[in-house]
Design a protein around this motif. Structure first.
Motif, mmCIF file in Angstrom:
data_model
loop_
_atom_site.group_PDB
_atom_site.id
_atom_site.type_symbol
_atom_site.label_atom_id
_atom_site.label_comp_id
_atom_site.label_asym_id
_atom_site.label_seq_id
_atom_site.Cartn_x
_atom_site.Cartn_y
_atom_site.Cartn_z
ATOM 1 N N VAL A 101 18.536 -58.796 88.667
ATOM 2 C CA VAL A 101 19.544 -57.825 88.553
ATOM 3 C C VAL A 101 19.186 -56.632 89.245
ATOM 4 C CG1 VAL A 101 20.173 -56.293 86.457
ATOM 5 C CG2 VAL A 101 19.330 -58.244 86.039
ATOM 6 N N TRP A 102 20.360 -56.129 89.957
ATOM 7 C CA TRP A 102 20.250 -54.849 90.807
ATOM 8 C C TRP A 102 20.311 -53.657 90.052
ATOM 9 C CZ3 TRP A 102 24.924 -53.460 94.724
ATOM 10 C CH2 TRP A 102 24.626 -52.362 95.267
ATOM 11 N N LEU A 103 19.165 -52.649 90.134
ATOM 12 C CA LEU A 103 19.563 -51.405 89.461
ATOM 13 C C LEU A 103 20.113 -50.502 90.391
ATOM 14 C CD1 LEU A 103 16.125 -51.408 87.714
ATOM 15 C CD2 LEU A 103 18.245 -52.115 86.745
ATOM 16 N N SER A 104 21.273 -50.210 90.400
ATOM 17 C CA SER A 104 22.005 -49.510 91.394
ATOM 18 C C SER A 104 22.267 -48.014 90.914
ATOM 19 C CB SER A 104 23.533 -50.045 91.554
ATOM 20 O OG SER A 104 24.347 -49.533 92.238
ATOM 21 N N TRP A 105 22.154 -47.066 91.817
ATOM 22 C CA TRP A 105 22.290 -45.521 91.682
ATOM 23 C C TRP A 105 23.153 -45.099 92.743
ATOM 24 C CZ3 TRP A 105 20.153 -43.046 87.432
ATOM 25 C CH2 TRP A 105 19.107 -43.855 86.745
ATOM 26 N N ARG A 106 23.697 -43.709 92.631
ATOM 27 C CA ARG A 106 24.676 -43.114 93.439
ATOM 28 C C ARG A 106 23.359 -42.755 94.755
ATOM 29 N NH1 ARG A 106 26.703 -40.113 89.481
ATOM 30 N NH2 ARG A 106 25.149 -38.181 90.206
ATOM 31 N N HIS A 107 23.806 -42.803 95.919
ATOM 32 C CA HIS A 107 23.012 -42.616 96.992
ATOM 33 C C HIS A 107 22.170 -41.335 96.647
ATOM 34 C CE1 HIS A 107 24.768 -45.813 98.697
ATOM 35 N NE2 HIS A 107 24.927 -45.462 99.969
ATOM 36 N N SER A 108 22.990 -40.300 96.317
ATOM 37 C CA SER A 108 22.281 -38.757 96.134
ATOM 38 C C SER A 108 21.199 -38.921 95.021
ATOM 39 C CB SER A 108 23.219 -37.818 95.894
ATOM 40 O OG SER A 108 24.030 -38.068 94.616
ATOM 41 N N ILE A 109 21.338 -39.564 94.324
ATOM 42 C CA ILE A 109 20.164 -39.630 93.358
ATOM 43 C C ILE A 109 19.072 -40.528 93.988
ATOM 44 C CG2 ILE A 109 19.478 -40.561 90.928
ATOM 45 C CD1 ILE A 109 22.349 -40.406 90.053
ATOM 46 N N ILE A 110 19.143 -41.421 94.534
ATOM 47 C CA ILE A 110 17.976 -42.237 95.202
ATOM 48 C C ILE A 110 17.329 -41.499 96.161
ATOM 49 C CG2 ILE A 110 17.117 -44.310 96.543
ATOM 50 C CD1 ILE A 110 17.606 -44.866 93.474
ATOM 51 N N ALA A 145 22.427 -60.022 94.541
ATOM 52 C CA ALA A 145 21.676 -60.376 93.166
ATOM 53 C C ALA A 145 22.447 -60.878 92.174
ATOM 54 C CB ALA A 145 20.949 -59.014 92.524
ATOM 55 N N ASN A 146 22.025 -61.682 91.330
ATOM 56 C CA ASN A 146 22.934 -62.123 90.105
ATOM 57 C C ASN A 146 24.101 -61.200 89.355
ATOM 58 O OD1 ASN A 146 20.349 -64.121 89.621
ATOM 59 N ND2 ASN A 146 22.165 -64.814 90.388
ATOM 60 N N PHE A 147 23.406 -60.046 89.168
ATOM 61 C CA PHE A 147 24.102 -58.984 88.452
ATOM 62 C C PHE A 147 23.684 -57.427 88.773
ATOM 63 C CE2 PHE A 147 23.732 -62.519 85.539
ATOM 64 C CZ PHE A 147 24.953 -62.713 85.043
ATOM 65 N N LYS A 148 24.594 -56.705 88.849
ATOM 66 C CA LYS A 148 24.579 -55.205 89.173
ATOM 67 C C LYS A 148 24.758 -54.302 87.798
ATOM 68 C CE LYS A 148 26.975 -51.846 91.905
ATOM 69 N NZ LYS A 148 27.912 -51.465 92.978
ATOM 70 N N ILE A 149 23.702 -53.288 87.725
ATOM 71 C CA ILE A 149 24.053 -52.362 86.624
ATOM 72 C C ILE A 149 24.152 -50.913 87.378
ATOM 73 C CG2 ILE A 149 22.959 -51.285 84.611
ATOM 74 C CD1 ILE A 149 21.591 -53.858 84.068
ATOM 75 N N ASN A 150 25.132 -50.414 87.207
ATOM 76 C CA ASN A 150 25.257 -48.953 87.557
ATOM 77 C C ASN A 150 24.652 -47.898 86.654
ATOM 78 O OD1 ASN A 150 26.993 -49.329 90.093
ATOM 79 N ND2 ASN A 150 28.615 -49.915 88.494
ATOM 80 N N GLN A 162 21.377 -53.778 78.274
ATOM 81 C CA GLN A 162 22.256 -54.317 79.213
ATOM 82 C C GLN A 162 21.956 -55.480 79.966
ATOM 83 O OE1 GLN A 162 24.801 -52.469 82.137
ATOM 84 N NE2 GLN A 162 25.596 -50.976 80.797
ATOM 85 N N ILE A 163 20.558 -55.442 80.382
ATOM 86 C CA ILE A 163 19.853 -56.509 81.071
ATOM 87 C C ILE A 163 19.827 -57.893 80.149
ATOM 88 C CG2 ILE A 163 17.662 -57.284 82.037
ATOM 89 C CD1 ILE A 163 17.544 -54.519 83.291
ATOM 90 N N ILE A 164 19.465 -57.345 78.906
ATOM 91 C CA ILE A 164 19.037 -58.387 77.722
ATOM 92 C C ILE A 164 20.432 -59.050 77.541
ATOM 93 C CG2 ILE A 164 18.365 -58.631 75.692
ATOM 94 C CD1 ILE A 164 16.177 -56.433 75.918
ATOM 95 N N ASP A 165 21.470 -58.347 77.412
ATOM 96 C CA ASP A 165 22.820 -58.799 76.939
ATOM 97 C C ASP A 165 23.275 -59.975 78.224
ATOM 98 O OD1 ASP A 165 22.824 -57.285 74.670
ATOM 99 O OD2 ASP A 165 24.094 -55.655 75.557
ATOM 100 N N LEU A 166 23.174 -59.356 79.399
ATOM 101 C CA LEU A 166 23.597 -60.283 80.508
ATOM 102 C C LEU A 166 22.520 -61.672 80.343
ATOM 103 C CD1 LEU A 166 23.713 -57.473 83.347
ATOM 104 C CD2 LEU A 166 25.482 -59.125 82.358
ATOM 105 N N TYR A 167 21.321 -61.139 80.067
ATOM 106 C CA TYR A 167 20.488 -62.702 80.231
ATOM 107 C C TYR A 167 20.935 -63.510 79.083
ATOM 108 C CZ TYR A 167 16.518 -65.644 80.688
ATOM 109 O OH TYR A 167 16.016 -66.842 80.963
ATOM 110 N N GLU A 168 21.169 -62.935 77.845
ATOM 111 C CA GLU A 168 21.456 -63.766 76.919
ATOM 112 C C GLU A 168 22.900 -64.626 76.950
ATOM 113 O OE1 GLU A 168 21.102 -61.124 73.502
ATOM 114 O OE2 GLU A 168 19.132 -61.766 73.248
ATOM 115 N N LYS A 169 23.740 -63.937 77.738
ATOM 116 C CA LYS A 169 25.027 -64.622 78.204
ATOM 117 C C LYS A 169 25.081 -65.612 78.906
ATOM 118 C CE LYS A 169 27.605 -60.505 76.490
ATOM 119 N NZ LYS A 169 28.148 -59.260 77.092
#
Length: 170
Positions: A101-110, A145-150, A162-169
């Motif tokens: 799972v990719w934990l994605s953020w806006r560039h400015s936040i990172i 990555a398999n999944f991305k979460i904004n 969200q990660i748990i939900d994605l994994y269970e599905k």
């Protein structure tokens, strides 16, 4: 939940992989492994010291060896270092055998998070512009990555859910 594959968190330094990984491990009652912490424990040096004393190439080789060893066992939550997923051998192992799972953020936040930190060797001599370029380059790899979460509009607990939900599905 029957966890057959490790859950591997990828993303930029400062994206919350360690925090989310820890929370996820508590919720799922599974072992949490932070790759950067493991490297520091095994070497007795901080990541920063390794970069300064032995260089980035030495660090990346060590990171590959330790990460691949960690990935051999299942039923773990693993937080990769920010550069780990860029390594073809690590990435191939994760994409073939684990749940990423990719934990994605806006560039400015990172960028803000990185510039506030005193322990990120890649960022020490970087300008805001350099960091944005680095984030863009790495994002192309993280997107595999398999999944991305904004993450920017989510609380820590919402990200975990969200990660748990994605994994269970899957």
């Amino acid at each position: 939940m029957n966890l057959n594959k490790n859950i591997v968190l990828v993303g930029m330094m400062g994206s919350g992989k360690s925090t989310i990984g820890y929370l996820l491990s508590k919720y799922l009652k599974l072992k949490f492994v932070d790759v950067d912490n493991t490297i520091e424990e095994e070497t007795g040096l901080t990541i920063n010291n390794i970069f300064q004393k032995k260089g980035e190439d030495y660090f990346r080789n060590l990171e590959e060896k330790i990460t691949l060893k960690i990935l051999k066992n299942s039923k773990k939550i693993i937080a990769l270092g920010g550069g780990s997923f860029l390594n073809k051998n690590i990435r191939k192992e994760i994409l073939n055998n684990h749940f990423s799972v990719w934990l994605s953020w806006r560039h400015s936040i990172i960028v803000k998070r990185i510039l506030k930190s005193k322990k990120r060797p890649i960022a020490f001599n970087s300008t805001e512009s350099d960091l944005k370029k680095l984030i863009t380059e790495r994002s192309n790899i993280y997107s595999k990555a398999n999944f991305k979460i904004n993450c920017e509009t989510l609380t820590k607990n919402m990200i975990v859910r969200q990660i748990i939900d994605l994994y269970e599905k899957n």
